[in-house]
Scaffold this motif. Structure first.
Motif, PDB file in Angstrom:
ATOM      1  N   LEU A  41       0.394   8.211  -2.309  1.00 23.62           N
ATOM      2  CA  LEU A  41      -0.736   8.966  -1.943  1.00 23.62           C
ATOM      3  C   LEU A  41      -1.775   8.251  -2.855  1.00 23.62           C
ATOM      4  CD1 LEU A  41       0.781  12.846  -2.210  1.00 23.62           C
ATOM      5  CD2 LEU A  41      -0.357  11.577  -0.336  1.00 23.62           C
ATOM      6  N   LEU A  42      -1.492   8.122  -3.992  1.00 27.27           N
ATOM      7  CA  LEU A  42      -2.633   7.267  -4.759  1.00 27.27           C
ATOM      8  C   LEU A  42      -2.934   5.758  -4.134  1.00 27.27           C
ATOM      9  CD1 LEU A  42      -0.956   7.556  -8.590  1.00 27.27           C
ATOM     10  CD2 LEU A  42      -2.884   8.633  -7.460  1.00 27.27           C
ATOM     11  N   ASP A  43      -2.022   5.102  -3.559  1.00 28.63           N
ATOM     12  CA  ASP A  43      -2.401   3.965  -2.889  1.00 28.63           C
ATOM     13  C   ASP A  43      -3.448   4.378  -1.767  1.00 28.63           C
ATOM     14  OD1 ASP A  43      -2.267   1.259  -2.370  1.00 28.63           O
ATOM     15  OD2 ASP A  43      -0.845   1.326  -0.991  1.00 28.63           O
ATOM     16  N   CYS A  44      -2.967   5.308  -1.025  1.00 26.05           N
ATOM     17  CA  CYS A  44      -4.056   5.783   0.286  1.00 26.05           C
ATOM     18  C   CYS A  44      -5.441   5.991  -0.315  1.00 26.05           C
ATOM     19  CB  CYS A  44      -3.435   6.926   0.846  1.00 26.05           C
ATOM     20  SG  CYS A  44      -1.764   6.481   1.878  1.00 26.05           S
ATOM     21  N   LEU A  45      -5.508   6.447  -1.660  1.00 28.21           N
ATOM     22  CA  LEU A  45      -6.910   6.832  -1.995  1.00 28.21           C
ATOM     23  C   LEU A  45      -7.415   5.875  -2.788  1.00 28.21           C
ATOM     24  CD1 LEU A  45      -5.796  10.434  -3.453  1.00 28.21           C
ATOM     25  CD2 LEU A  45      -7.258  10.076  -1.468  1.00 28.21           C
ATOM     26  N   GLY A  46      -6.758   4.616  -2.761  1.00 27.72           N
ATOM     27  CA  GLY A  46      -7.402   3.510  -3.588  1.00 27.72           C
ATOM     28  C   GLY A  46      -7.324   3.779  -5.131  1.00 27.72           C
ATOM     29  N   LEU A  47      -6.361   4.576  -5.619  1.00 27.14           N
ATOM     30  CA  LEU A  47      -6.241   4.711  -7.064  1.00 27.14           C
ATOM     31  C   LEU A  47      -5.175   4.309  -7.780  1.00 27.14           C
ATOM     32  CD1 LEU A  47      -7.204   8.520  -6.788  1.00 27.14           C
ATOM     33  CD2 LEU A  47      -8.634   6.584  -7.601  1.00 27.14           C
ATOM     34  N   LEU A  48      -4.442   3.379  -7.281  1.00 25.21           N
ATOM     35  CA  LEU A  48      -3.282   2.474  -8.005  1.00 25.21           C
ATOM     36  C   LEU A  48      -4.172   1.559  -8.742  1.00 25.21           C
ATOM     37  CD1 LEU A  48      -0.406   1.827  -5.396  1.00 25.21           C
ATOM     38  CD2 LEU A  48      -0.628   3.326  -7.593  1.00 25.21           C
ATOM     39  N   PRO A  49      -3.483   1.019 -10.063  1.00 25.45           N
ATOM     40  CA  PRO A  49      -4.231   0.062 -10.847  1.00 25.45           C
ATOM     41  C   PRO A  49      -3.797  -1.283  -9.983  1.00 25.45           C
ATOM     42  CG  PRO A  49      -2.367   1.174 -11.906  1.00 25.45           C
ATOM     43  CD  PRO A  49      -2.571   1.811 -10.687  1.00 25.45           C
ATOM     44  N   ASP A  50      -4.775  -2.308 -10.355  1.00 26.20           N
ATOM     45  CA  ASP A  50      -4.580  -3.490  -9.717  1.00 26.20           C
ATOM     46  C   ASP A  50      -3.511  -4.370 -10.495  1.00 26.20           C
ATOM     47  OD1 ASP A  50      -5.093  -5.609  -7.882  1.00 26.20           O
ATOM     48  OD2 ASP A  50      -6.628  -6.528  -9.113  1.00 26.20           O
ATOM     49  N   THR A  51      -2.549  -4.298  -9.862  1.00 27.07           N
ATOM     50  CA  THR A  51      -1.147  -5.069 -10.628  1.00 27.07           C
ATOM     51  C   THR A  51      -0.609  -6.400  -9.691  1.00 27.07           C
ATOM     52  OG1 THR A  51       0.447  -3.501  -9.683  1.00 27.07           O
ATOM     53  CG2 THR A  51      -0.480  -2.838 -11.704  1.00 27.07           C
ATOM     54  N   ALA A  52       0.220  -7.162 -10.112  1.00 25.30           N
ATOM     55  CA  ALA A  52       0.856  -8.161  -9.389  1.00 25.30           C
ATOM     56  C   ALA A  52       1.520  -7.525  -8.347  1.00 25.30           C
ATOM     57  CB  ALA A  52       1.503  -9.109 -10.394  1.00 25.30           C
ATOM     58  N   GLU A  53       2.316  -6.582  -8.402  1.00 24.76           N
ATOM     59  CA  GLU A  53       2.972  -6.054  -7.522  1.00 24.76           C
ATOM     60  C   GLU A  53       2.312  -5.355  -6.439  1.00 24.76           C
ATOM     61  OE1 GLU A  53       5.855  -1.908  -6.850  1.00 24.76           O
ATOM     62  OE2 GLU A  53       5.244  -2.831  -8.870  1.00 24.76           O
TER      63      GLU A  53
END
Length: 57
Positions: A41-53
């Motif tokens: 859900l966070l990824d769909c909203l573009g709310l994940l932190p920018d990490t290497a993974e």
């Protein structure tokens, strides 16, 4: 193919205030059934932190 919907291409991105991002994260955390659901859900909203993974996916 990804397990989640792809974000649209060529869409104008507008800055989102920190308070609105925080409220969205709390709403997702409250609605998610587990950690994996919360992440999608966070990824769909573009709310994940920018990490290497994230950059690798």
């Amino acid at each position: 193919m990804a397990d989640f919907p792809m974000r649209p291409q060529n869409v104008a991105v507008h800055p989102v205030p920190d308070e609105q991002r925080s409220r969205a994260r709390l709403a997702v955390a409250a609605a998610a059934t587990d950690a994996a659901d919360c992440r999608v859900l966070l990824d769909c909203l573009g709310l994940l932190p920018d990490t290497a993974e994230r950059r690798a996916s």
